[in-house]
Design an enzyme around this catalytic site. Structure first.
Site, PDB file in Angstrom:
ATOM      1  CB  ALA A 279      -0.907   0.429   0.851  1.00 22.25           C
ATOM      2  CB  ALA A 280       4.576   1.791  -1.207  1.00 18.71           C
TER       3      ALA A 280
ATOM      4  NE  ARG B 153      -3.295   6.548 -12.337  1.00 16.73           N
ATOM      5  CZ  ARG B 153      -3.902   5.543 -12.505  1.00 16.73           C
ATOM      6  NH1 ARG B 153      -4.519   5.806 -13.260  1.00 16.73           N
ATOM      7  NH2 ARG B 153      -2.637   4.609 -12.080  1.00 16.73           N
TER       8      ARG B 153
ATOM      9  N   GLY C 104      -0.033  -7.670 -18.451  1.00 20.79           N
ATOM     10  CA  GLY C 104       1.366  -8.525 -18.743  1.00 20.79           C
ATOM     11  C   GLY C 104       0.626  -9.940 -18.322  1.00 20.79           C
TER      12      GLY C 104
ATOM     13  CG  ASN D 222       0.827 -10.849 -13.613  1.00 21.43           C
ATOM     14  OD1 ASN D 222       0.737 -11.204 -12.068  1.00 21.43           O
ATOM     15  ND2 ASN D 222       2.291 -10.231 -12.883  1.00 21.43           N
TER      16      ASN D 222
ATOM     17  CB  SER E 181     -50.789  15.233  15.436  1.00 21.61           C
ATOM     18  OG  SER E 181     -51.344  14.301  14.521  1.00 21.61           O
TER      19      SER E 181
END
Length: 451
Positions: free
Chosen positions: A15-16, A21, A147, A177, A392
């Protein structure tokens, strides 16, 4: 579900990435899917395999990730320089010191990998032929620039090649992949030490360990949705949509009716009983349990609430955290319930707010009633007894109690307790002056004409 017998399991989640974006101050892997951060989706699935160790490798934003996994037994390793996925995995070395078992390498921005798929990777790693690594492959609708994996009929990898380096024949291969991998701990760091960074980016790529000489690796396949990655808000929305589509199908298979499935949104932990009917445009936030035979009408929003058997909610109802709706109770249109219990058969049908309260069985809350639970500093409770009738447009100024069977006249503002079976009326006395309105209009018309 547990890992292969006698083989401890470690989870390493990468998670580095910078997540530029996403254009967000929030760490990319903490953006939610179905109300839960992507990273926690992965950890929840991995937990079904009872891992011995869990490591998250981060770059920037370490503090956010540490806060998110606090108390979960997760180690955080830091990749100070972004030198590729192989280099990122290497940062888990110290956290895995002394560990002997299998290592499952996942990506924090690929949140939908199931526990079953994780287990299948580990099981394949420990099959008799003992591949050095198991790669998770998939066949997307558009292989694009992924890939490619060239494998034989037994799933033994003959070649893994990046799209830009693939021949025309290799580009026709549809097996791609995902980057997810299972490796034995005794091999992992030796293999990582053997790869180089002789490439255009000057980075150390994790997939390069597959094609090192002296061993063979294997591939297993999963559906493309399980390995969908998130690098932008657009992709996040796509993963959310895919997750919701699967969850809607599961709800209907399990015995719920969704009148307009595409308009219903679930959270990661929503529980629906059998014969529940959900009308269009209903949103379930986290922490919702709905028992059997409940009807949820259109445009309702439910979060952190329990709805008991046979209750009816909405349309346009809002149940907030702490709402507990009893059996066969009714919460009607434009009613909001927060941190309150509605007893069996109780009704709040129209335009009311019930907060920090308990409402007894078969009580009736009239339209426009509110529990005034907040004085600007503190919250207070309202207690309404069984069979009570609240007229009410009443305001119940907490702390206040209305006893069993009591009646509160419409338009009342209660500041004191009402005993059981009593009538409480707290409003100004009505006065009628005959002819006053006609005289008023004549007077004002003359004033206006004189201007």
């Amino acid at each position: 579900m547990t890992s292969t017998p006698n083989r401890p399991l470690a989870i390493v989640i990468l998670a580095a990435g910078q997540g530029t974006r996403m254009k967000s101050a929030l760490h990319k892997v903490l953006h939610p899917v179905a109300g839960r951060p992507m990273l926690l989706h992965l950890l929840a699935s991995a937990a079904e395999l009872a891992p011995e160790r869990q490591v998250v490798v981060v770059g920037a934003g370490r503090e956010q990730v540490e806060a998110a996994v606090a108390g979960m037994g997760v180690a955080v390793a830091v990749q100070e320089q972004q030198l590729g996925t192989g280099h990122a995995v290497a940062q888990a070395h110290d956290a895995l010191a002394g560990f002997a078992g299998d290592v499952l390498i996942l990506y924090g921005d690929v949140p939908l990998v199931s526990a079953a798929t994780m287990k299948a990777m580990v099981d394949r790693l420990n099959r008799g032929d003992e591949p050095r690594a198991v790669v998770l492959g998939f066949r997307p609708a558009d292989a694009a620039a992924y890939g490619r994996i060239i494998a034989d009929g037994q799933g033994v990898i003959q070649k893994m090649v990046e799209f830009k380096d693939a021949s025309e024949a290799e580009r026709t291969v549809t097996l791609c992949n995902s980057g997810l991998m299972a490796v034995r701990s005794t091999d992992l760091f030796v293999l990582l030490d053997s790869i180089g960074n002789e490439n255009a980016a000057g980075e150390y790529y994790l997939p390069d360990i597959v094609m090192l000489p002296g061993g063979q690796s294997a591939v297993i396949e999963t559906d493309a949705i399980e390995v969908a990655g998130v690098n932008s808000r657009i992709e996040l929305a796509g993963v959310e949509a895919a997750w919701q589509a699967q969850r809607r199908l599961a709800a209907m298979r399990d015995g719920a009716t969704l009148v307009a499935p595409d308009t219903v949104f679930f959270s990661h932990d929503t529980v629906l009983g059998r014969d529940v009917v959900v009308e269009p445009n209903v949103v379930f936030g986290p922490g919702v349990t709905v028992e059997d035979d409940v009807v949820i009408h259109a445009f309702s929003h439910i979060e952190g609430a329990t709805v008991r058997t046979g209750a009816e909610i909405g349309p346009y109802a809002r149940l907030r955290p702490g709402a507990d709706i009893g059996q066969k109770a009714k919460v009607g249109n434009f009613v909001e319930i927060k941190k309150a219990v509605l007893g069996e058969g109780a009704k709040a049908n129209h335009l009311s707010y019930i907060g920090d309260a308990s409402v007894g069985a078969n009580a009736n809350i009239g339209a426009g009633t509110i529990t005034c639970n907040y004085d600007g500093f503190l919250k207070y409770r309202t207690e309404i007894g069984a069979g009570a009738f609240i007229g009410s447009n009443s305001a119940l100024v907490a702390p206040v109690k209305v006893g069993d069977g009591a009646i509160v006249g419409a338009g009342s503002v209660l500041t004191k307790d009402v005993e059981g079976d009593a009538l409480a009326v707290a409003r100004g006395k009505q006065a009628v002056i005959a002819g006053w309105a006609a005289k008023f209009r004549a007077t004002m018309a003359a004033k206006k004409a004189g201007k």
